[in-house]
Design an enzyme around this catalytic site. Structure first.
Site, PDB file in Angstrom:
ATOM      1  N   SER A  42      38.141  22.526 -35.731  1.00  0.00           N
ATOM      2  CA  SER A  42      39.603  22.588 -35.614  1.00  0.00           C
ATOM      3  C   SER A  42      40.225  21.902 -36.825  1.00  0.00           C
ATOM      4  CB  SER A  42      40.031  21.847 -34.340  1.00  0.00           C
ATOM      5  OG  SER A  42      41.429  21.630 -34.332  1.00  0.00           O
ATOM      6  N   TYR A  64      39.600  14.296 -28.989  1.00  0.00           N
ATOM      7  CA  TYR A  64      39.326  15.694 -29.354  1.00  0.00           C
ATOM      8  C   TYR A  64      39.180  15.806 -30.877  1.00  0.00           C
ATOM      9  CZ  TYR A  64      40.168  20.685 -30.144  1.00  0.00           C
ATOM     10  OH  TYR A  64      40.076  21.996 -30.568  1.00  0.00           O
TER      11      TYR A  64
HETATM   12  N1  LIG Z   1      43.099  27.431 -28.937  1.00  0.00           N
HETATM   13  C1  LIG Z   1      43.330  26.583 -29.934  1.00  0.00           C
HETATM   14  O1  LIG Z   1      44.498  26.256 -30.264  1.00  0.00           O
HETATM   15  C2  LIG Z   1      42.171  26.053 -30.740  1.00  0.00           C
HETATM   16  C3  LIG Z   1      42.443  25.491 -32.007  1.00  0.00           C
HETATM   17  C4  LIG Z   1      41.401  24.991 -32.764  1.00  0.00           C
HETATM   18  C5  LIG Z   1      40.109  25.048 -32.266  1.00  0.00           C
HETATM   19  N2  LIG Z   1      39.871  25.590 -31.039  1.00  0.00           N
HETATM   20  C6  LIG Z   1      38.493  25.598 -30.536  1.00  0.00           C
HETATM   21  O2  LIG Z   1      38.116  26.928 -30.255  1.00  0.00           O
HETATM   22  C7  LIG Z   1      37.076  26.894 -29.286  1.00  0.00           C
HETATM   23  C8  LIG Z   1      37.348  27.956 -28.244  1.00  0.00           C
HETATM   24  O3  LIG Z   1      38.529  27.636 -27.558  1.00  0.00           O
HETATM   25  P1  LIG Z   1      39.568  28.739 -27.097  1.00  0.00           P
HETATM   26  O4  LIG Z   1      40.830  28.505 -27.822  1.00  0.00           O
HETATM   27  O5  LIG Z   1      38.971  30.073 -27.118  1.00  0.00           O
HETATM   28  O6  LIG Z   1      39.847  28.240 -25.594  1.00  0.00           O
HETATM   29  P2  LIG Z   1      39.310  28.757 -24.192  1.00  0.00           P
HETATM   30  O7  LIG Z   1      39.744  30.145 -23.950  1.00  0.00           O
HETATM   31  O8  LIG Z   1      39.717  27.702 -23.226  1.00  0.00           O
HETATM   32  O9  LIG Z   1      37.729  28.750 -24.359  1.00  0.00           O
HETATM   33  C9  LIG Z   1      36.934  27.624 -24.157  1.00  0.00           C
HETATM   34  C10 LIG Z   1      35.559  28.108 -23.792  1.00  0.00           C
HETATM   35  O10 LIG Z   1      34.701  26.963 -23.642  1.00  0.00           O
HETATM   36  C11 LIG Z   1      34.012  27.081 -22.413  1.00  0.00           C
HETATM   37  N3  LIG Z   1      33.735  25.764 -21.863  1.00  0.00           N
HETATM   38  C12 LIG Z   1      34.609  24.756 -21.632  1.00  0.00           C
HETATM   39  N4  LIG Z   1      33.992  23.734 -21.035  1.00  0.00           N
HETATM   40  C13 LIG Z   1      32.691  24.107 -20.876  1.00  0.00           C
HETATM   41  C14 LIG Z   1      31.562  23.502 -20.303  1.00  0.00           C
HETATM   42  N5  LIG Z   1      31.631  22.273 -19.725  1.00  0.00           N
HETATM   43  N6  LIG Z   1      30.383  24.156 -20.313  1.00  0.00           N
HETATM   44  C15 LIG Z   1      30.299  25.397 -20.845  1.00  0.00           C
HETATM   45  N7  LIG Z   1      31.343  26.035 -21.414  1.00  0.00           N
HETATM   46  C16 LIG Z   1      32.530  25.403 -21.408  1.00  0.00           C
HETATM   47  C17 LIG Z   1      34.964  27.862 -21.505  1.00  0.00           C
HETATM   48  O11 LIG Z   1      34.236  28.564 -20.496  1.00  0.00           O
HETATM   49  P3  LIG Z   1      34.171  28.150 -18.948  1.00  0.00           P
HETATM   50  O12 LIG Z   1      35.470  27.554 -18.558  1.00  0.00           O
HETATM   51  O13 LIG Z   1      33.849  29.456 -18.291  1.00  0.00           O
HETATM   52  O14 LIG Z   1      33.037  27.187 -18.871  1.00  0.00           O
HETATM   53  C18 LIG Z   1      35.541  28.875 -22.478  1.00  0.00           C
HETATM   54  O15 LIG Z   1      34.716  29.988 -22.581  1.00  0.00           O
HETATM   55  C19 LIG Z   1      37.030  25.476 -28.728  1.00  0.00           C
HETATM   56  O16 LIG Z   1      35.918  24.803 -29.287  1.00  0.00           O
HETATM   57  C20 LIG Z   1      38.307  24.851 -29.244  1.00  0.00           C
HETATM   58  O17 LIG Z   1      38.165  23.467 -29.455  1.00  0.00           O
HETATM   59  C21 LIG Z   1      40.871  26.096 -30.261  1.00  0.00           C
END
Ligand SMILES: NC(=O)c1ccc[n+]([C@@H]2O[C@H](COP(=O)([O-])OP(=O)(O)OC[C@H]3O[C@@H](n4cnc5c(N)ncnc54)[C@H](OP(=O)(O)O)[C@@H]3O)[C@@H](O)[C@H]2O)c1
Length: 269
Positions: free
Chosen positions: A148, A161
């Protein structure tokens, strides 16, 4: 111990963690479109099963799913064992699962602290440690870590985070260099805010965010391009790059203050 990748009978797969929703789900779709066989990991068993079915039908590939809670220390080994049992060789490891909680550190519950560190750091280190030897042995493979922009400086209101994402960035940089000449690529992706349910789950009201929120498609295209070009770091948008580049010219304290202002995560408290 058999190392996946040493046996010609193994099926090469792309392992995507966090594949049930958001960026991970979209990346799984993109790799499926390139003809990669997949292993999907997240906690939501039904979502993984649905996505696997959809991708098999659309792309004629093999899709496996291994539901797992990456907050549990034993999960990475369980995923590795699943690969052994199903004769899968992980050729590309996409560490996309992530979790957060918008809060000053002082107000975070200990269970949230442990969960965030386990999913965002420990699980990644363990998965890399388990799957990297097979890639190096085959002189072929890759690791993509979804970090991120928040990992490039402390973000007030998202301190833990941002610290876990710094871990991913620095580990990814070192791996990128250590693995030069081995045939294994390592790319670390640093998105700003992305249009998924991530912030909502973290209790971070996105209406307060003072940066544009980019689409998942933009992130996916940047990941594919950056990985193809063997980039050490990938910034999905020009603004992401500009923010990081401009940090060279301002005092660190200013960067930290600005990141807190832009993220506006403390407004929720
Ligand atoms: N959205 C943003 O603004 C943003 C910005 C920068 C970086 N990111 C990064 O992008 C990545 C993906 O996030 P996203 O934006 O796509 O959000 P998201 O839709 O909430 O996806 C998060 C994923 O992580 C999985 N996850 C969470 N806790 C888990 C656990 N304990 N065990 C296994 N899987 C788990 C969730 O699946 P389940 O709930 O089914 O387990 C889900 O598939 C993350 O690493 C996040 O830090 C996001």
């Amino acid at each position: 111990m058999m190392i996946p990748g040493r046996n010609g009978q193994l099926l090469p797969v792309t392992l995507v963690t966090g594949a049930s929703t958001g960026i991970g789900s979209a990346l799984a779709g993109a790799f499926a479109g390139m003809g990669n066989h997949l292993l999907l990991v997240a906690r939501s068993e039904d979502r993984l099963a649905g996505l696997a079915e959809e991708l098999r039908a659309a792309h004629g590939i093999s899709v496996f799913s291994c539901p797992a809670d990456l907050a549990l220390p034993e999960s990475p080994q369980r995923i590795f064992d699943y690969c052994l049992q199903h004769h899968l060789a992980v050729r590309l490891l996409v560490n996309c699962a992530g979790t957060s909680r918008a809060s000053d550190f002082n107000n975070l519950a200990l269970r949230d602290i442990e969960r965030i560190m386990a999913v965002n750091m420990s699980a990644v280190a363990r998965l890399v440690h388990l799957f990297l030897p097979g890639m190096v042995a085959e002189q072929e493979g890759g690791i993509i870590n979804i970090a991120s922009l928040g990992g490039l400086q402390g973000v007030p209101g998202l301190g833990l985070y941002s610290a876990t994402k710094s871990f991913l960035i620095t580990l990814g940089e070192a791996l990128h260099m250590e693995l030069r000449g081995t045939g294994v690529r390592v790319a670390t992706v640093c998105p700003g805010f992305v249009d998924t349910g991530f912030m909502e789950k973290a209790g971070h009201d996105r209406r307060g965010v003072r940066l544009p929120v980019c689409s998942v498609d933009v992130v996916v295209r940047a990941v594919l391009r950056g990985y193809r070009q063997n980039r050490m770091r990938v910034y999905p948008t020009p603004l992401d790059f500009l923010i990081v580049f401009s940090q060279r010219f301002v005092p660190r304290l200013f960067s930290v203050r600005l990141s807190g202002y832009l993220a506006a995560a403390r407004n929720n408290q």
